[in-house]
Design a protein around this motif. Structure first.
Motif, PDB file in Angstrom:
ATOM      1  N   THR A  73      -7.353   5.568  -4.809  1.00  0.00           N
ATOM      2  CA  THR A  73      -8.397   4.718  -4.218  1.00  0.00           C
ATOM      3  C   THR A  73      -9.052   3.875  -5.290  1.00  0.00           C
ATOM      4  O   THR A  73      -9.503   4.396  -6.326  1.00  0.00           O
ATOM      5  CB  THR A  73      -9.458   5.581  -3.513  1.00  0.00           C
ATOM      6  OG1 THR A  73      -8.821   6.371  -2.505  1.00  0.00           O
ATOM      7  CG2 THR A  73     -10.517   4.707  -2.865  1.00  0.00           C
ATOM      8  N   ARG A 114       0.804  -1.237   0.000  1.00  0.00           N
ATOM      9  CA  ARG A 114       0.000   0.000   0.000  1.00  0.00           C
ATOM     10  C   ARG A 114       0.832   1.281   0.000  1.00  0.00           C
ATOM     11  O   ARG A 114       0.305   2.353  -0.281  1.00  0.00           O
ATOM     12  CB  ARG A 114      -0.899   0.022   1.236  1.00  0.00           C
ATOM     13  CG  ARG A 114      -1.778  -1.197   1.390  1.00  0.00           C
ATOM     14  CD  ARG A 114      -2.871  -1.238   0.344  1.00  0.00           C
ATOM     15  NE  ARG A 114      -3.790  -2.336   0.576  1.00  0.00           N
ATOM     16  CZ  ARG A 114      -4.826  -2.282   1.379  1.00  0.00           C
ATOM     17  NH1 ARG A 114      -5.085  -1.170   2.031  1.00  0.00           N
ATOM     18  NH2 ARG A 114      -5.604  -3.343   1.536  1.00  0.00           N
ATOM     19  N   GLU A 115       2.112   1.226   0.369  1.00  0.00           N
ATOM     20  CA  GLU A 115       2.943   2.424   0.499  1.00  0.00           C
ATOM     21  C   GLU A 115       4.053   2.428  -0.538  1.00  0.00           C
ATOM     22  O   GLU A 115       4.777   1.434  -0.684  1.00  0.00           O
ATOM     23  CB  GLU A 115       3.547   2.523   1.900  1.00  0.00           C
ATOM     24  CG  GLU A 115       2.546   2.814   3.002  1.00  0.00           C
ATOM     25  CD  GLU A 115       2.215   4.298   3.092  1.00  0.00           C
ATOM     26  OE1 GLU A 115       2.913   5.103   2.432  1.00  0.00           O
ATOM     27  OE2 GLU A 115       1.275   4.654   3.828  1.00  0.00           O
ATOM     28  N   THR A 163       4.222   8.829  -1.758  1.00  0.00           N
ATOM     29  CA  THR A 163       4.961   9.997  -1.289  1.00  0.00           C
ATOM     30  C   THR A 163       5.938  10.402  -2.389  1.00  0.00           C
ATOM     31  O   THR A 163       6.841   9.625  -2.733  1.00  0.00           O
ATOM     32  CB  THR A 163       5.719   9.708   0.010  1.00  0.00           C
ATOM     33  OG1 THR A 163       4.785   9.300   1.018  1.00  0.00           O
ATOM     34  CG2 THR A 163       6.468  10.941   0.484  1.00  0.00           C
ATOM     35  N   ARG A 223       2.235  14.156  -0.646  1.00  0.00           N
ATOM     36  CA  ARG A 223       1.630  12.855  -0.366  1.00  0.00           C
ATOM     37  C   ARG A 223       0.240  12.809  -1.005  1.00  0.00           C
ATOM     38  O   ARG A 223      -0.540  13.759  -0.878  1.00  0.00           O
ATOM     39  CB  ARG A 223       1.545  12.630   1.139  1.00  0.00           C
ATOM     40  CG  ARG A 223       1.153  11.211   1.547  1.00  0.00           C
ATOM     41  CD  ARG A 223       1.431  10.984   3.021  1.00  0.00           C
ATOM     42  NE  ARG A 223       0.882   9.733   3.529  1.00  0.00           N
ATOM     43  CZ  ARG A 223       1.447   8.543   3.380  1.00  0.00           C
ATOM     44  NH1 ARG A 223       2.601   8.453   2.718  1.00  0.00           N
ATOM     45  NH2 ARG A 223       0.904   7.445   3.880  1.00  0.00           N
ATOM     46  N   CYS A 224      -0.068  11.685  -1.694  1.00  0.00           N
ATOM     47  CA  CYS A 224      -1.358  11.540  -2.356  1.00  0.00           C
ATOM     48  C   CYS A 224      -1.806  10.088  -2.273  1.00  0.00           C
ATOM     49  O   CYS A 224      -1.029   9.204  -1.892  1.00  0.00           O
ATOM     50  CB  CYS A 224      -1.276  11.997  -3.812  1.00  0.00           C
ATOM     51  SG  CYS A 224      -0.064  11.097  -4.791  1.00  0.00           S
ATOM     52  N   ALA A 225      -3.086   9.845  -2.626  1.00  0.00           N
ATOM     53  CA  ALA A 225      -3.659   8.508  -2.504  1.00  0.00           C
ATOM     54  C   ALA A 225      -4.419   8.142  -3.758  1.00  0.00           C
ATOM     55  O   ALA A 225      -5.126   8.966  -4.339  1.00  0.00           O
ATOM     56  CB  ALA A 225      -4.579   8.435  -1.289  1.00  0.00           C
ATOM     57  N   VAL A 254      -6.918   1.676  -0.487  1.00  0.00           N
ATOM     58  CA  VAL A 254      -6.170   2.908  -0.742  1.00  0.00           C
ATOM     59  C   VAL A 254      -4.689   2.588  -0.882  1.00  0.00           C
ATOM     60  O   VAL A 254      -4.109   1.884  -0.037  1.00  0.00           O
ATOM     61  CB  VAL A 254      -6.390   3.937   0.387  1.00  0.00           C
ATOM     62  CG1 VAL A 254      -5.592   5.209   0.110  1.00  0.00           C
ATOM     63  CG2 VAL A 254      -7.874   4.249   0.550  1.00  0.00           C
ATOM     64  N   TYR A 255      -4.071   3.122  -1.931  1.00  0.00           N
ATOM     65  CA  TYR A 255      -2.629   3.001  -2.167  1.00  0.00           C
ATOM     66  C   TYR A 255      -2.035   4.406  -2.003  1.00  0.00           C
ATOM     67  O   TYR A 255      -2.466   5.346  -2.676  1.00  0.00           O
ATOM     68  CB  TYR A 255      -2.356   2.466  -3.568  1.00  0.00           C
ATOM     69  CG  TYR A 255      -2.843   1.035  -3.780  1.00  0.00           C
ATOM     70  CD1 TYR A 255      -1.972  -0.036  -3.652  1.00  0.00           C
ATOM     71  CD2 TYR A 255      -4.172   0.788  -4.089  1.00  0.00           C
ATOM     72  CE1 TYR A 255      -2.411  -1.346  -3.856  1.00  0.00           C
ATOM     73  CE2 TYR A 255      -4.632  -0.509  -4.278  1.00  0.00           C
ATOM     74  CZ  TYR A 255      -3.752  -1.568  -4.162  1.00  0.00           C
ATOM     75  OH  TYR A 255      -4.193  -2.859  -4.341  1.00  0.00           O
ATOM     76  N   TRP A 256      -1.038   4.533  -1.121  1.00  0.00           N
ATOM     77  CA  TRP A 256      -0.445   5.835  -0.794  1.00  0.00           C
ATOM     78  C   TRP A 256       0.876   6.027  -1.534  1.00  0.00           C
ATOM     79  O   TRP A 256       1.689   5.097  -1.640  1.00  0.00           O
ATOM     80  CB  TRP A 256      -0.201   5.969   0.705  1.00  0.00           C
ATOM     81  CG  TRP A 256      -1.478   6.108   1.495  1.00  0.00           C
ATOM     82  CD1 TRP A 256      -2.184   5.119   2.109  1.00  0.00           C
ATOM     83  CD2 TRP A 256      -2.185   7.314   1.722  1.00  0.00           C
ATOM     84  NE1 TRP A 256      -3.300   5.630   2.709  1.00  0.00           N
ATOM     85  CE2 TRP A 256      -3.326   6.992   2.495  1.00  0.00           C
ATOM     86  CE3 TRP A 256      -1.978   8.641   1.361  1.00  0.00           C
ATOM     87  CZ2 TRP A 256      -4.254   7.931   2.898  1.00  0.00           C
ATOM     88  CZ3 TRP A 256      -2.888   9.585   1.762  1.00  0.00           C
ATOM     89  CH2 TRP A 256      -4.015   9.240   2.521  1.00  0.00           C
TER      90      TRP A 256
END
Length: 621
Positions: free
Chosen positions: A402, A357-358, A416, A398-400, A412-414
């Motif tokens: 979805t 996810r990050e 940076t 930082r953004c996501a 949700v995948y984050w």
């Protein structure tokens, strides 16, 4: 009885047909001028316009037509042909009064007629007979930032003109006295007026004695050029000859004069594209060639701009995507994973994995936008792709992303996004001076960029000292707290680095020799004459001739300078028209003080002198 009843009914109907309410339309359908063009182009909803005409046009005629024939038009002034004066003219008004006599709209037109620049006469190069040829109260040079002096500068010539184009709205002068002991006072304007009889600038050079010489410069700023006449060879046609879609049918059928359409597509269609053909090959078209569709309404459009660069038409298309249809017993999927995730520019770290996810993305310092695109693992899951605008002040963003499954569950995948820090020139952090000079005396100790405190000793006959400073790095900014010419006091000079991270203050204390008994110089006598500057002068300062010992003038912006010539200033108080005190300062005895007005207006100034007298002045800022 029947006949009477029928008659009564007909009469009532007749009254309802012919008794109409008066109209309330007070708009104009057209407004034209005999020369030039309205700016902006006429529109019934626009009420203010300007017209620019050349100097040889001495009159114009307007023609106004009401949209309602029953409306009345009153023009002010009422002459059919308006005589124009050079420069600004009175505003022409056209009052359109509706039939109901209550609704009224006023249209206004400002006409500017160009000014004919005068040919300045030749000046006698011989010295002015009223001025001593050996005087030190003369300028050795006078230059201007835009245009050039006419005639060429000569210390014996007192009157000049300068012509500048309309796009120059201010000028700067650099005046140098012939003698180092002379002082220069200047009366200038903050902004140049266009299309006028000249903007006055005056420079008063005073020697250490009573002698003074005045130099006057009038700056003529040209009128604004009239709007260009449309080129008949440049097309204004922004219509389309054809518009097709990748799926479905336009409703209604395409017509170049119809601007709004709808298209219905099934749920299985998740993207959409246009194919637009302009009627004129010079027309430019902009639209999303491939558009991802949501369930429901998707407002899309095709923007067409004609060859003239101004005419623009938008064809709006609403695409309706149907909701999915489920078979009996069908279970909604809860798969909210992504099949792929990409960024442009940059690379995901680590490599994409549906269960991770990050992520981080590293980009160069020159990158301003990063596009993020995801593809769902399930065909009926959906994502919204987007573009990230990187911050100019923060190193990371930082953004996501979805992903929404068919049953509404989400994952949700984050990301940076790190932007590299730009390399900076070390010179931009330097805030030292490379030189510091003084018009009288010698700096003690000798100047060094790392030394910030100095003293200067001058004889008792010196009343003013002028400083000069140059930064080590050309990008640094140098400023003085109280200007560059100081009375016998302390000068504070600041050097601010180009990157605004460092500032150094240099301090110079000026010591004047104590005069021996009987050698104290007499106060400088009042000049024989002062410029008669009224409140209507370009300086905006009211300076009655009854008090010639005090000079008030505007220096930069709203900074007001107060100079005394034959007495020391002990204090300054500034009041508004209601009597409220806005500023108060006290001095041990100076010949020059200043004050910065917070806003424009009329002020009353009280100056307390060392002799015990008080001088009052009115001042317009």
């Amino acid at each position: 009885m029947k006949q009477i009843l029928i008659f009564t009914v007909l009469f009532s109907l007749g009254m309802s047909v012919f008794a109409q309410n008066p109209g309330s339309d007070a708009t104009l359908s057209s407004l034209t001028v005999s020369y030039g063009a309205l700016v902006p182009e006429f529109s019934p909803d626009v009420t203010e316009y300007t017209v620019n005409v050349p100097y040889d046009v001495t009159s114009v005629t307007f023609n106004a037509t009401a949209n309602d024939e029953q409306a009345t038009i009153i023009s002010i002034p009422q002459d059919e042909q308006y005589e124009l004066r050079a420069g600004h003219n009175d505003i022409f008004q056209f009052h359109c009064i509706a039939e109901d006599k209550e609704t009224q709209i006023m249209y206004q037109v400002m006409v500017e007629r160009a000014v004919q620049f005068p040919e300045w006469p030749n000046f006698d190069p011989e010295p002015d007979p009223d001025v001593d040829p050996d005087t030190r109260a003369m300028l050795s040079s006078l230059t201007v930032s835009h245009g050039s002096l006419y005639p060429d500068f000569n210390p014996s010539v007192r009157e000049y003109i300068v012509k500048v184009p309309y796009n120059v709205n201010y000028v700067e002068f650099n005046a140098t006295a012939n003698d180092e002991g002379a002082t220069i006072s200047h009366y200038v304007q903050d902004e140049l007026w266009a299309n006028t009889g000249g903007n006055l600038f005056e420079f008063l050079c005073k020697a250490e004695g009573k002698t003074q010489v005045s130099y006057r410069v009038r700056v003529f700023r040209a009128a604004q050029d009239p709007p260009p006449i449309p080129d008949p060879n440049v097309s204004t046609d922004a219509t389309l000859s054809g518009l097709t879609v990748s799926y479905g049918v336009l409703v209604p059928d395409f017509d170049p004069n119809v601007r709004e359409y709808t298209v219905n597509v099934p749920y299985e269609v998740d993207s959409f594209a246009f194919n637009a053909t302009p009627k004129d090959v010079a027309t430019t078209i902009s639209y999303a060639k491939q558009k991802q569709l949501w369930v429901g309404r998707n407002p899309l459009g095709v923007v067409c701009k004609a060859e003239d660069g101004k005419t623009q038409i938008t064809y709006e298309v609403d695409v309706y995507r149907a909701a999915p249809v489920y078979e009996p017993g069908y279970f909604l999927s809860n798969d909210s994973r992504l099949k792929s995730l990409t960024v442009s520019p940059g690379v995901l770290v680590p490599d994409f994995d549906p269960n991770v996810r990050e992520y981080t993305v590293n980009v160069a310092d020159t990158v301003k936008f990063v596009a993020v695109k995801g593809t769902p693992n399930h065909p009926r899951a959906w994502v919204q792709n987007f573009t990230v605008q990187l911050s100019n002040t923060k190193p990371d963003s930082r953004c996501a992303m979805t992903c929404t499954a068919e049953d509404g569950s989400t994952k949700v995948y984050w990301l940076t996004i790190n932007r590299a820090t730009p390399l900076r020139d070390p010179m931009t952090a330097i805030a030292t001076l490379s030189s510091l000079t003084v018009s009288h005396g010698v700096l003690v100790p000798e100047f060094s960029p790392d030394v910030t405190n100095y003293t200067v000793s001058v004889p008792d006959t010196v009343t003013f000292v002028t400083f000069g400073a140059r930064p080590t790095h050309d990008g640094a900014a140098v400023s003085s707290e109280d200007g560059w010419t100081h009375q016998l006091n302390v000068a504070r000079i600041y050097c601010l680095s180009e990157d605004h991270t460092r500032q150094i203050k240099y301090r110079v204390a000026v010591n004047r020799d104590i005069p021996t008994s009987g050698s104290e110089p007499d106060p400088e006598p009042a000049p024989d004459s002062e410029p008669d500057l009224k409140a209507s002068d370009p300086t905006g300062i009211d300076q009655p001739a009854a008090k010639p010992a005090i000079n008030l003038y505007r220096e930069a912006g709203s900074s007001i300078v107060i100079e005394a010539t034959d007495d020391w200033i002990k204090g300054v108080e500034v009041f508004d028209l209601s009597g409220k005190i806005l500023h108060k300062s006290s001095y041990s005895g100076v010949l020059r003080a200043n004050w910065k007005a917070a806003q424009k207006g009329l002020y009353l100034v009280k100056i307390r002198m060392q002799s015990g007298n008080s001088v009052y002045r009115k001042m317009i800022v």
